[in-house]
Design a protein around this motif. Structure first.
Motif, PDB file in Angstrom:
ATOM      1  N   LEU A  69      71.291 150.355 -18.366  1.00 33.42           N
ATOM      2  CA  LEU A  69      72.267 150.909 -17.427  1.00 33.42           C
ATOM      3  C   LEU A  69      73.682 150.818 -18.000  1.00 33.42           C
ATOM      4  O   LEU A  69      74.485 151.756 -17.871  1.00 33.42           O
ATOM      5  N   ILE A  70      73.993 149.702 -18.645  1.00 37.20           N
ATOM      6  CA  ILE A  70      75.306 149.541 -19.271  1.00 37.20           C
ATOM      7  C   ILE A  70      75.480 150.542 -20.403  1.00 37.20           C
ATOM      8  O   ILE A  70      76.555 151.155 -20.549  1.00 37.20           O
ATOM      9  N   LEU A  71      74.430 150.746 -21.193  1.00 32.16           N
ATOM     10  CA  LEU A  71      74.501 151.717 -22.285  1.00 32.16           C
ATOM     11  C   LEU A  71      74.692 153.125 -21.744  1.00 32.16           C
ATOM     12  O   LEU A  71      75.463 153.923 -22.307  1.00 32.16           O
ATOM     13  N   LEU A  72      74.042 153.446 -20.642  1.00 33.01           N
ATOM     14  CA  LEU A  72      74.205 154.752 -20.012  1.00 33.01           C
ATOM     15  C   LEU A  72      75.627 154.929 -19.483  1.00 33.01           C
ATOM     16  O   LEU A  72      76.223 156.010 -19.608  1.00 33.01           O
ATOM     17  N   ALA A  73      76.188 153.862 -18.919  1.00 35.43           N
ATOM     18  CA  ALA A  73      77.558 153.934 -18.400  1.00 35.43           C
ATOM     19  C   ALA A  73      78.563 154.188 -19.521  1.00 35.43           C
ATOM     20  O   ALA A  73      79.587 154.857 -19.313  1.00 35.43           O
TER      21      ALA A  73
ATOM     22  N   TYR B  48      77.318 144.993 -24.054  1.00 35.15           N
ATOM     23  CA  TYR B  48      76.183 145.506 -24.834  1.00 35.15           C
ATOM     24  C   TYR B  48      76.181 144.919 -26.244  1.00 35.15           C
ATOM     25  O   TYR B  48      75.125 144.513 -26.760  1.00 35.15           O
ATOM     26  N   LEU B  49      77.346 144.838 -26.874  1.00 43.11           N
ATOM     27  CA  LEU B  49      77.416 144.324 -28.237  1.00 43.11           C
ATOM     28  C   LEU B  49      77.110 142.830 -28.285  1.00 43.11           C
ATOM     29  O   LEU B  49      76.279 142.371 -29.088  1.00 43.11           O
ATOM     30  N   LEU B  50      77.776 142.048 -27.429  1.00 44.31           N
ATOM     31  CA  LEU B  50      77.568 140.598 -27.458  1.00 44.31           C
ATOM     32  C   LEU B  50      76.172 140.207 -26.996  1.00 44.31           C
ATOM     33  O   LEU B  50      75.614 139.219 -27.478  1.00 44.31           O
ATOM     34  N   ALA B  51      75.613 140.965 -26.050  1.00 45.58           N
ATOM     35  CA  ALA B  51      74.243 140.665 -25.609  1.00 45.58           C
ATOM     36  C   ALA B  51      73.251 140.868 -26.746  1.00 45.58           C
ATOM     37  O   ALA B  51      72.278 140.113 -26.877  1.00 45.58           O
ATOM     38  N   SER B  52      73.503 141.876 -27.590  1.00 46.44           N
ATOM     39  CA  SER B  52      72.632 142.084 -28.748  1.00 46.44           C
ATOM     40  C   SER B  52      72.753 140.931 -29.730  1.00 46.44           C
ATOM     41  O   SER B  52      71.761 140.502 -30.329  1.00 46.44           O
TER      42      SER B  52
ATOM     43  N   GLY C 157      70.631 133.768 -21.064  1.00 42.43           N
ATOM     44  CA  GLY C 157      70.057 133.420 -19.771  1.00 42.43           C
ATOM     45  C   GLY C 157      68.761 134.130 -19.479  1.00 42.43           C
ATOM     46  O   GLY C 157      67.928 133.646 -18.706  1.00 42.43           O
ATOM     47  N   ARG C 158      68.594 135.314 -20.120  1.00 49.19           N
ATOM     48  CA  ARG C 158      67.365 136.087 -19.941  1.00 49.19           C
ATOM     49  C   ARG C 158      67.057 136.320 -18.471  1.00 49.19           C
ATOM     50  O   ARG C 158      65.950 136.058 -17.991  1.00 49.19           O
ATOM     51  N   ILE C 159      68.048 136.835 -17.738  1.00 51.99           N
ATOM     52  CA  ILE C 159      67.858 137.079 -16.309  1.00 51.99           C
ATOM     53  C   ILE C 159      66.827 138.178 -16.097  1.00 51.99           C
ATOM     54  O   ILE C 159      66.555 138.987 -16.986  1.00 51.99           O
ATOM     55  N   LYS C 160      66.282 138.233 -14.895  1.00 54.82           N
ATOM     56  CA  LYS C 160      65.237 139.193 -14.569  1.00 54.82           C
ATOM     57  C   LYS C 160      65.812 140.616 -14.596  1.00 54.82           C
ATOM     58  O   LYS C 160      66.892 140.860 -14.092  1.00 54.82           O
ATOM     59  N   GLY C 161      65.077 141.531 -15.183  1.00 53.75           N
ATOM     60  CA  GLY C 161      65.547 142.910 -15.298  1.00 53.75           C
ATOM     61  C   GLY C 161      66.597 143.097 -16.370  1.00 53.75           C
ATOM     62  O   GLY C 161      67.402 144.029 -16.296  1.00 53.75           O
ATOM     63  N   ARG C 162      66.567 142.237 -17.371  1.00 46.12           N
ATOM     64  CA  ARG C 162      67.585 142.263 -18.410  1.00 46.12           C
ATOM     65  C   ARG C 162      67.623 143.604 -19.137  1.00 46.12           C
ATOM     66  O   ARG C 162      68.694 144.181 -19.347  1.00 46.12           O
ATOM     67  N   LEU C 163      66.472 144.123 -19.541  1.00 47.02           N
ATOM     68  CA  LEU C 163      66.434 145.373 -20.282  1.00 47.02           C
ATOM     69  C   LEU C 163      66.950 146.535 -19.450  1.00 47.02           C
ATOM     70  O   LEU C 163      67.637 147.427 -19.969  1.00 47.02           O
ATOM     71  N   SER C 164      66.649 146.541 -18.162  1.00 52.69           N
ATOM     72  CA  SER C 164      67.130 147.614 -17.288  1.00 52.69           C
ATOM     73  C   SER C 164      68.652 147.557 -17.155  1.00 52.69           C
ATOM     74  O   SER C 164      69.327 148.594 -17.142  1.00 52.69           O
ATOM     75  N   ILE C 165      69.189 146.351 -17.072  1.00 51.28           N
ATOM     76  CA  ILE C 165      70.648 146.196 -16.951  1.00 51.28           C
ATOM     77  C   ILE C 165      71.337 146.652 -18.229  1.00 51.28           C
ATOM     78  O   ILE C 165      72.355 147.353 -18.186  1.00 51.28           O
TER      79      ILE C 165
END
Length: 288
Positions: free
Chosen positions: A122-126, A168-172, A111-119
């Protein structure tokens, strides 16, 4: 012809290559023995009486088959109820976390939503936060929602925690999805929902199967958060039951080994049943 070719290649191996192969084989065999040794010792001590253990130590074979430790553990901790609690919570978490990971990663990776890299960051940090940091706000939130001492609190918490890694894995994976395939589906009039279930899902299904197996085993082995959230005996899980055998001043080692063996068997059976699925999921998933 193929057999002749293989034999010809085998005959062309140099002595140095043969030595390397045998060295690798010996190292793997030694590693396998070291890996299996703790399990063998646990099985031996699970069927050993306390007197036999005290007299002969942990490395000796039992003088007779002693099963009272298994009975004592089963009755003492009410293992049947705790087994069902672990199966129920781990199974639901595995299914819900994989489904949530699929939906999240579809929005982020395709979907390439806005702010994708930041999200994603954030998930990786969590994923890096230790559970000790999360336990107080999670416990307070559960009390506020009336979910204290409820298995549903464990289901909700671990669904979110596990889906963070799955997202994180599936998004990659979906970030490298062939755009031409998606555009062809859109030209055929497929909606986003139809693209997800008829185009994307069949390709990432092997990866999702691997995630489901991991989520089940990870949730099964969780100890700290269930220990805090589940306060009564009838709602607790298998790892908590196993920890209850350890006292401050006295430890019944044979009963503890019997409990560890009984607690390990469900996950071992689960892994053996889905071993082929795990193998296929690791090697599959490429676009054909």
């Amino acid at each position: 012809m193929a057999t002749v070719s293989i034999e010809k290649k085998s005959s062309q191996l140099t002595p140095k290559m043969n030595l390397q192969r045998w060295t690798l084989l010996v190292i793997l065999c030694i590693s396998a023995v070291l890996f299996i040794a703790p399990f063998i010792i646990m099985v031996i001590n699970a069927f050993k009486s306390p007197a036999d253990y005290s007299a002969n130590g942990p490395l000796s074979f039992p003088k007779e088959l002693y099963v009272d430790g298994l009975r004592s553990f089963w009755d003492r901790v009410q293992f049947g109820g705790k087994l069902w609690n672990s199966i129920w919570t781990s199974g639901i978490v595995a299914v819900l976390a994989v489904l949530l990971s699929l939906l999240n990663s579809y929005a982020l990776g395709i979907g390439r939503i806005k702010g994708r890299l930041s999200i994603v960051a954030l998930i990786l940090l969590a994923n890096m936060l230790p559970q000790e940091v999360l336990i107080y706000p999670l416990f307070t939130m559960a009390n506020t929602l009336g979910l204290n001492n409820s298995p549903w609190s464990i289901v909700i918490i671990f669904t979110v925690i596990q889906s963070a890694f799955g997202t994180y894995l599936l998004a990659s994976v979906m970030g490298t999805f062939p755009i031409a395939l998606l555009e062809a589906a859109r030209l055929d009039g497929a909606s986003r929902w139809r693209i997800l279930w008829q185009v994307v899902y069949p390709i990432v299904k092997p990866t999702m199967a691997v995630l489901m197996i991991f989520f089940f085993i990870w949730t099964w082995n969780e100890f700290f958060i269930p220990l805090v959230m589940l306060t009564t005996n009838d709602s607790q899980t298998v790892p908590i039951a196993l920890a209850s055998l350890q006292g401050d001043r006295m430890l019944d080692v044979p009963t503890l080994n019997a409990g560890a063996l009984v607690s390990l068997l469900p996950t071992l059976i689960f892994f053996l049943i889905f071993q082929r699925t795990l193998t296929r999921g690791v090697t599959a998933g490429a676009v054909k």
